[in-house]
Structure formats: structure tokens, C-alpha cells
Design a protein around this motif. Structure first.
Motif, short mmCIF file in Angstrom:
data_model
loop_
_atom_site.label_atom_id
_atom_site.label_comp_id
_atom_site.label_asym_id
_atom_site.label_seq_id
_atom_site.Cartn_x
_atom_site.Cartn_y
_atom_site.Cartn_z
N LYS A 92 -10.86 -6.19 0.53
CA LYS A 92 -9.53 -6.58 0.04
C LYS A 92 -9.45 -6.30 -1.46
N ALA A 93 -8.57 -5.40 -1.84
CA ALA A 93 -8.41 -5.04 -3.25
C ALA A 93 -7.56 -6.07 -3.99
N HIS A 137 -14.71 6.27 -9.44
CA HIS A 137 -15.06 7.00 -8.23
C HIS A 137 -14.14 8.19 -8.01
N VAL A 138 -13.31 8.51 -9.03
CA VAL A 138 -12.32 9.59 -8.89
C VAL A 138 -12.99 10.94 -9.16
N TYR A 139 -12.88 11.85 -8.20
CA TYR A 139 -13.50 13.17 -8.33
C TYR A 139 -12.48 14.30 -8.34
N ASP A 150 -14.07 1.23 -5.81
CA ASP A 150 -14.19 1.67 -7.21
C ASP A 150 -14.18 0.44 -8.13
N PRO A 151 -15.25 0.17 -8.88
CA PRO A 151 -15.29 -1.01 -9.73
C PRO A 151 -14.26 -0.97 -10.86
N THR A 152 -13.76 0.22 -11.19
CA THR A 152 -12.76 0.33 -12.25
C THR A 152 -11.33 0.30 -11.71
N LEU A 153 -11.16 0.12 -10.41
CA LEU A 153 -9.82 0.16 -9.82
C LEU A 153 -8.84 -0.81 -10.49
#
Length: 270
Positions: free
Chosen positions: A134-135, A20-22, A108-111
Motif C-alpha cells: 500500500k503506497a 527505481h526509475v530506469y 521505490d523508497p523515494t516514491l
């Protein structure tokens, strides 16, 4: 240094995965990168992204605080980076610390894999979050939770969602191994002195030593609120200090900033 093959059995799939990084900003002097994420689970009326979606410390954005938001249409990113593209960019710089900023990084699923990669680089990882989700904190060093409000009516009116998950997740972050901090935005007459004290009391009920930062609201979105005066910010800090040991505030009062006003230069990597 750890390699990508140590992180996942499906390396090729991960490399193609969209993050989700832009936008990525970087401060060379302190070797710190800022990863900006797009997508959120709240609709905050005063969200900075109504006004500017890229790093405010970039030279071209030093006037953000005093821009009239009505003169600029809402922005959206052109797209986001793949995991492989993100890593390729980060490999070009030294990393002491990385902060997840922008909208809500926990979505973000890749976090988890990004964090795992960063810890392989021995970088300190800081998550800025609204706390709704909650991450996984396995590879996160510090979590800064934005507590928009604790009064349910105000929170729901401001964000469009209940704050019950946020308050519980704040406690869960405290019970984990991360360094926990809190922040809120001071909006005179709305999220003002009374609500700021309620936020401070809630934080105190979890742990009086949790650092609390109060940010001054500045015009963003189509709202009727004004920015607070410096004296109001000082009073808000004093009120919160009745309940917490470590309280401070941020406010830009100088209308024209230059790079010389910054503690360190910030550049765009993407």
C-alpha cells in the motif's frame, strides 16, 4: 513553484538517493510523463517485461504486441536514476500529469518524495500498482490497481504470491481520497470469462462505480496461452457490465502501427 528544500531536511542525501526509475517517456501534446520503475514483488507469468521494458508507445516499440517473445532474450535496465538526475530531466518539460509505470513503483523508497515534488509542479499523479504493498497516497491523485485474479489458486499460480494483501489494499485505496480504478488481463481459458466475472463481482462489492478496464492478453513470456479474439473481449466486457457501471477494454488488432495511429506522439526523455 515549491522547491526541493521544502520537501526534506536532508536535501543532499535525497539528491544522491537512487530511485527505481530506469526509463522516462513523454507525450508533449498532453504534457504527460511516464516514469518506468524496475523491481517487483510478483513474478507474473504473462508480465509485459518478459517482452519489452520500455514504453510501448515509442515509435521503435509499436510492433511489441505481435513480436515473438521467444526471439528476444529477457531485458534488464542498465541502471536507475538518482533523485537529482530524475528531477533534472523533469525540469526540462512542462508537466500536467505523471504516471508511474513499468514494474512496481510502490517499492521505490523515494516514491513519496517524487510525488511531493510533482505536486509542487501542480502535476496530476497516477500510480499503476499491483496492490501488494500500500503506497502513501498523500500526494497521489489516482491509483489503478491490477487485479490479476481473485481466485486464490489462480492468483498464486500466476504470480507466485497470495492475493489476500491485494484485496485488502484495494479496499483501503477506496477508503482513501484517491480516484480508484481497476484493471485485469483477459487470457482465454485461464483468466477468462469466469474469472473476469469474479473480478467484477469483487470490485462491485467495494463500489459499483469503480471503473474497470479489461486488457487483452498478448504473447509475453513462455506461456501456452493465445490472445483473445475481439468477440471474446466484447463478451468479457458485457459480463463485467452486469456488475459494474463503467467497464471497457483495450486490444490492439492492427498488426502494423505507425505514429499516425497514435492519439499523440510519445518520445523518450531517458
Amino acid at each position: 513553484m515549491a522547491t526541493l528544500t521544502e520537501f526534506t531536511p536532508s536535501l543532499s542525501a535525497l539528491k544522491r538517493s537512487l530511485t527505481h526509475v530506469y526509463h522516462i517517456a513523454y507525450a508533449p501534446a498532453i504534457k504527460k510523463a511516464y516514469l518506468f520503475h524496475w523491481g517487483c514483488n510478483l513474478k507474473c507469468k504473462g508480465c509485459l517485461c518478459h517482452k519489452e521494458i520500455n514504453c510501448m508507445a515509442l515509435e521503435e516499440n509499436l510492433d511489441v504486441v505481435f513480436r515473438d517473445p521467444r526471439l528476444r532474450p529477457p531485458q534488464t535496465p542498465a541502471g536507475s536514476l538518482s533523485f537529482d538526475e530524475l528531477i533534472t530531466i523533469l525540469e526540462k518539460v512542462e508537466l500536467a500529469e505523471v504516471a508511474f509505470e513499468g514494474q512496481e513503483a510502490s517499492l521505490d523508497p523515494t516514491l513519496p518524495e517524487i510525488c511531493r515534488y510533482l505536486k509542487g509542479r501542480n502535476a496530476r499523479v497516477v500510480l499503476h500498482t499491483n496492490g501488494v504493498a500500500k503506497a502513501d497516497t498523500a500526494n497521489i491523485d489516482e491509483v489503478i490497481v491490477s487485479l490479476k485474479a481473485v481466485t486464490p489458486r489462480i492468483y498464486q499460480e500466476y504470480t507466485g504470491l497470495s492475493n489476500s494483501f491485494v484485496l485488502e489494499n484495494f479496499k483501503r485505496y477506496h477508503d482513501s481520497s484517491v480516484l480508484l480504478k481497476a484493471e485485469s488481463v483477459f487470457i482465454p481459458g485461464y483468466i477468462g470469462f469466469d474469472e473476469t466475472e469474479k473480478i467484477a463481482r469483487f470490485i462491485s462489492s467495494v463500489d459499483k462505480s469503480i471503473p474497470y478496464r479489461i486488457d487483452a492478453y498478448f504473447e509475453s513470456g513462455d506461456n501456452p496461452w493465445r490472445a483473445p479474439e475481439p468477440a471474446e473481449m466484447k463478451e468479457a466486457v458485457g459480463i463485467a457490465k452486469q456488475h459494474l457501471a463503467n467497464v471497457y477494454s483495450t486490444q490492439q488488432t492492427k498488426r502494423e502501427l505507425t505514429k499516425a495511429d497514435l492519439l499523440y506522439e510519445v518520445i523518450r526523455l531517458y
